[in-house]
Structure formats: C-alpha cells, structure tokens
Enzyme design. Structure first.
Site, PDB file in Angstrom:
ATOM      1  N   SER A 232       0.850  -1.185   0.000  1.00 30.36           N
ATOM      2  CA  SER A 232       0.000   0.000   0.000  1.00 30.36           C
ATOM      3  C   SER A 232       0.892   1.244   0.000  1.00 30.36           C
ATOM      4  CB  SER A 232      -0.950  -0.020   1.199  1.00 30.36           C
ATOM      5  OG  SER A 232      -1.908   1.015   1.110  1.00 30.36           O
ATOM      6  N   HIS A 259      -2.240  -1.119  -3.705  1.00 28.06           N
ATOM      7  CA  HIS A 259      -3.351  -0.171  -3.609  1.00 28.06           C
ATOM      8  C   HIS A 259      -3.034   1.048  -4.463  1.00 28.06           C
ATOM      9  CE1 HIS A 259      -4.334  -1.912   0.651  1.00 28.06           C
ATOM     10  NE2 HIS A 259      -4.679  -2.732  -0.327  1.00 28.06           N
ATOM     11  N   ASP A 356      -4.996  -4.737   5.515  1.00 28.34           N
ATOM     12  CA  ASP A 356      -5.201  -5.563   4.328  1.00 28.34           C
ATOM     13  C   ASP A 356      -3.969  -6.444   4.115  1.00 28.34           C
ATOM     14  OD1 ASP A 356      -6.386  -6.599   2.060  1.00 28.34           O
ATOM     15  OD2 ASP A 356      -5.640  -4.999   0.740  1.00 28.34           O
TER      16      ASP A 356
END
Length: 414
Positions: A232, A259, A356
């Site tokens: 991310s 992401h 996540d």
C-alpha cells in the site's frame, strides 16, 4: 517538539499545506480536508510558494498539483525533499500522461498520490472526501527516512535483473542479519532479538536473510512457484525493487496487489516490465498466468485466482464490495490463491497502513506456504507488516532490499 512532530506521533490534528494553481481547486480541497478534520495551515499556487509555505508552517503533509507555473510539482517535490523534507501527496488527474509524471514524482520523493477531485459537486463527493482525507492522513505518517533509504538502495543497485540474476546492496553497511522491531505505528515499545517480535510463542521469525547476491543463476528451482506481493502506501518503489531482484530462472508466477487508483496500474505494470526479468502487465479477466509472468491487479477491481478445467492457474477480476475500504484487496487475492495454488507458494506483505493482507498472510502460513514481511526500518508505514508479524504467521522479516532474497531462499531446491 514541533506541532508537525506531535501530529506525526499521533497527537493533535493533521496539518496540511495545499498547492494548486487553481484557486477554485484549492478552495475545494480545503473544504474537503477541513470537513474531514484536517487542519489546513497554508496554500500555494505554484511550486516556489509550496517550498516557502513548507518552510513557514512545517506541516505534516503537502498536497501537490503537478502542472503549475513558475515551478511545477516535480520540481517542488525535489526542492522540498532537499530543503525541508515533508511528506508530499500528489494530486493527479485521470490521464496516462499524468500517470507517467506521477510515478516520476514518487521517484523524486513523493510518498503517495490520489486522483484529483472533480470540479463538479456530485453524490460521490462524500466518497471523494473520505478517500482524500484518508490518503492525506496516511501520507502524514510516512517515515521519510525509510523512503530516503529505499531511494539510495535503488540508485546503488546493479540493474541486472534482465540477465536473470538477483542483486542488491547494503546501503547502510550493516550486516545482513536484520534486527526486527515491531513497535506500533503509534510509537509502541519495540521488541528486538532473533525471535518473533509480537508473534505467538514458539513461532520464530527468521531475520537473517543473506544478501541478494546469494540468489545466483545456478540455484535450482521447481518447475513452477507462485508469489503474491501486497503493498500500500510507500509500496510502488519497493514492489519495483522486489520484482527487479527476481531471476527469471526462479520460474515464478507473480501476482502484485498494490493499492492504487484506477487508471494508474497499467502504467505501473509497464514500469515493472521495464525493470524486471518477468513479463509484467495489468491482469485481464479470464487469462492464464504461466511461469515467468507477473500480473498487476487493476485499480478498482479485485484480482481472484482460479483454475481452469486442466488445473492451470487463471485470473478473474471482480467489482464486488471493497474490503478494508480498498479495491483491489490483498486479502482476497491471497485467500483465493490459497484455495487454488498447488506447489510452492509464498506471500509477501510490504509497507502500508491498515490491515489488508494480514488475514491473507495468516491463511498462507496455516496452509503450508511461506510468508515474508518487510521490516520496520525500510517501511514507509509499518502498519500491515507489523500486524502480520503480530499474528505469528510470518516466517521471515526482511528489509526492502532483501525481501526477494528471503522469498527465493524458500523456492530454491536443495
């Protein structure tokens, strides 16, 4: 301690400087941020003013436009990182040419980017505000020293991935044995030593990864192995480093879940393709993936691993609900791969805020796969990796420049 330092440590509100040559856009961004609880302490209409406002206000984060007169966003990022290092969040339009420039900004020190809000007020504005505020707060928490180290590692690494060998450097001259620290993003106490920090008793974490030079072209690998990489905030350059350190001889099928907004992942895949020995492109629904290939989950879609009637690995894309507020979600890709992949399977979780990928890493570990988490010293945000380590399911913790080596040691045949 300055107000900016307090905010970065979790005390007080996030303080931002807005930079855009459009007064309308500056007003819109200010309203969105302030409605989300972010304090706007200054504005600038070009890069030169951005540098001055950062010097004046010492903000936690800067939102930066790209195309501006006098000094553009790229020049401003470089100047800020040189004169008064501050996390910079790029605001980029949905356009392929802007994607190229946005990645250039990341190379110059920007920590993340977000799609610039549209000028019209629509029913989607609450979602736009939530995304912008979350990105601003996440960017404000980035460890710039980790970014600087990653940049130094990239510049000093030998670009030999295309020849099939994995390389790397020890930028700070330390030994290859890493000390693991699992202090929380909010500044929790660190645990050091050779065992698992924050893991359950009896589940030790390997922290002694050999240097990437040890992953030689003469190493023997299975006919096929599968690697899933999740990242991310702060991830694009680390993902790039990991893939560039993977030799083609390792015979891997690589899935990347970064992401990233829709419209940027195709260009990201192109960059990875240019810098690695693997054939990299944005994933397409229904396609098969073979050894020597890597696929990047498209922004706005979940990447699901399935198999065809002959047992060959194939990919599906879905637009089901977001998971952990994101789509694509690392957890979904990892979980589907656990149910589908046969043979050697490794999961890697890199820098990012939130959780996540944590459940996905746990599933991989519990089903006989191997797991590697990026360490704190090189993570822009040690959120996702820390939480994965705390589950006790992580087999190895490694700095960015040794993540690929840690994974390759698992795939190598004795």
């Amino acid at each position: 301690m300055s107000a900016a330092s307090e905010s970065r440590d979790g005390d007080g509100s996030t303080r931002a400087v807005i930079v855009d040559d459009s007064r309308f856009m500056r007003t819109l961004i200010r309203r969105l941020l302030e409605d989300g609880g972010v304090e706007v302490v200054g504005e600038g209409k070009n890069g030169a003013e951005a540098v001055e406002r950062v010097r004046e206000h010492d903000p936690d984060v800067v939102t930066m436009d790209i195309e501006m007169p006098t000094m553009n966003g790229l020049e401003a990022v470089a100047a800020i990182m040189r004169k008064h290092p501050t996390p910079v969040l790029m605001l980029s339009a949905h356009a392929e040419e802007d994607a190229d420039v946005t990645f250039d900004a990341l190379d110059r020190g920007a920590v993340d980017f977000v799609t610039k809000p549209g000028g019209e007020v629509t029913s989607s504005m609450p979602r736009v505000r939530a995304e912008l505020v979350e990105k601003v707060r996440s960017a404000a928490r980035v460890d710039l020293s980790a970014n600087a180290r990653a940049a130094a590692d990239r510049s000093s690494a030998s670009p030999t991935a295309r020849s099939g060998s994995a390389t790397g450097t020890e930028a700070d001259g330390r030994a290859s044995s890493s000390t693991v620290s699992t202090s929380a993003e909010s500044g929790g106490a660190a645990t050091t030593g050779g065992g698992s920090a924050g893991a359950s008793p009896g589940n030790s974490v390997s922290t002694a990864a050999s240097t990437p030079e040890d992953a030689t072209p003469t190493a023997r690998y299975p006919d096929v192995g599968t690697l899933v990489v999740g990242a991310s905030t702060g991830g694009p350059n680390v993902v790039e480093r990991v893939l560039s350190d993977l030799p083609r001889a390792a015979n891997l099928r690589v899935l990347v879940v970064q992401h990233m907004p829709e419209g940027f992942t195709a260009r990201f895949a192109d960059r990875l393709d240019d810098r690695s020995a693997y054939a990299v492109r944005e994933a397409q629904s229904g396609e098969r993936i073979e050894p020597g290939e890597a696929r990047v989950a498209p922004g706005g879609k979940h990447l699901v691993v399935t198999s065809d009637r002959n047992g060959r690995l194939s990919l599906d894309l879905t637009e089901t609900e977001q998971i952990h507020g994101v789509r694509p979600a690392i957890d979904l890709t990892m979980a589907s791969a656990v149910e589908t992949v046969k043979g050697a399977f490794c999961g890697v979780l890199l820098t990012g805020m939130g959780r996540d990928g944590v459940d996905g890493m746990r599933r991989i570990g519990r089903n006989g796969g191997y797991t590697v988490a990026q360490d704190e010293s090189t993570s822009a945000i040690f959120g996702m990796p820390r939480r994965a380590i705390e589950t006790g399911c992580v087999d190895a913790v490694a700095p960015a420049e040794e993540v690929a080596t840690s994974a390759l040691q698992y795939f190598e045949e004795e």
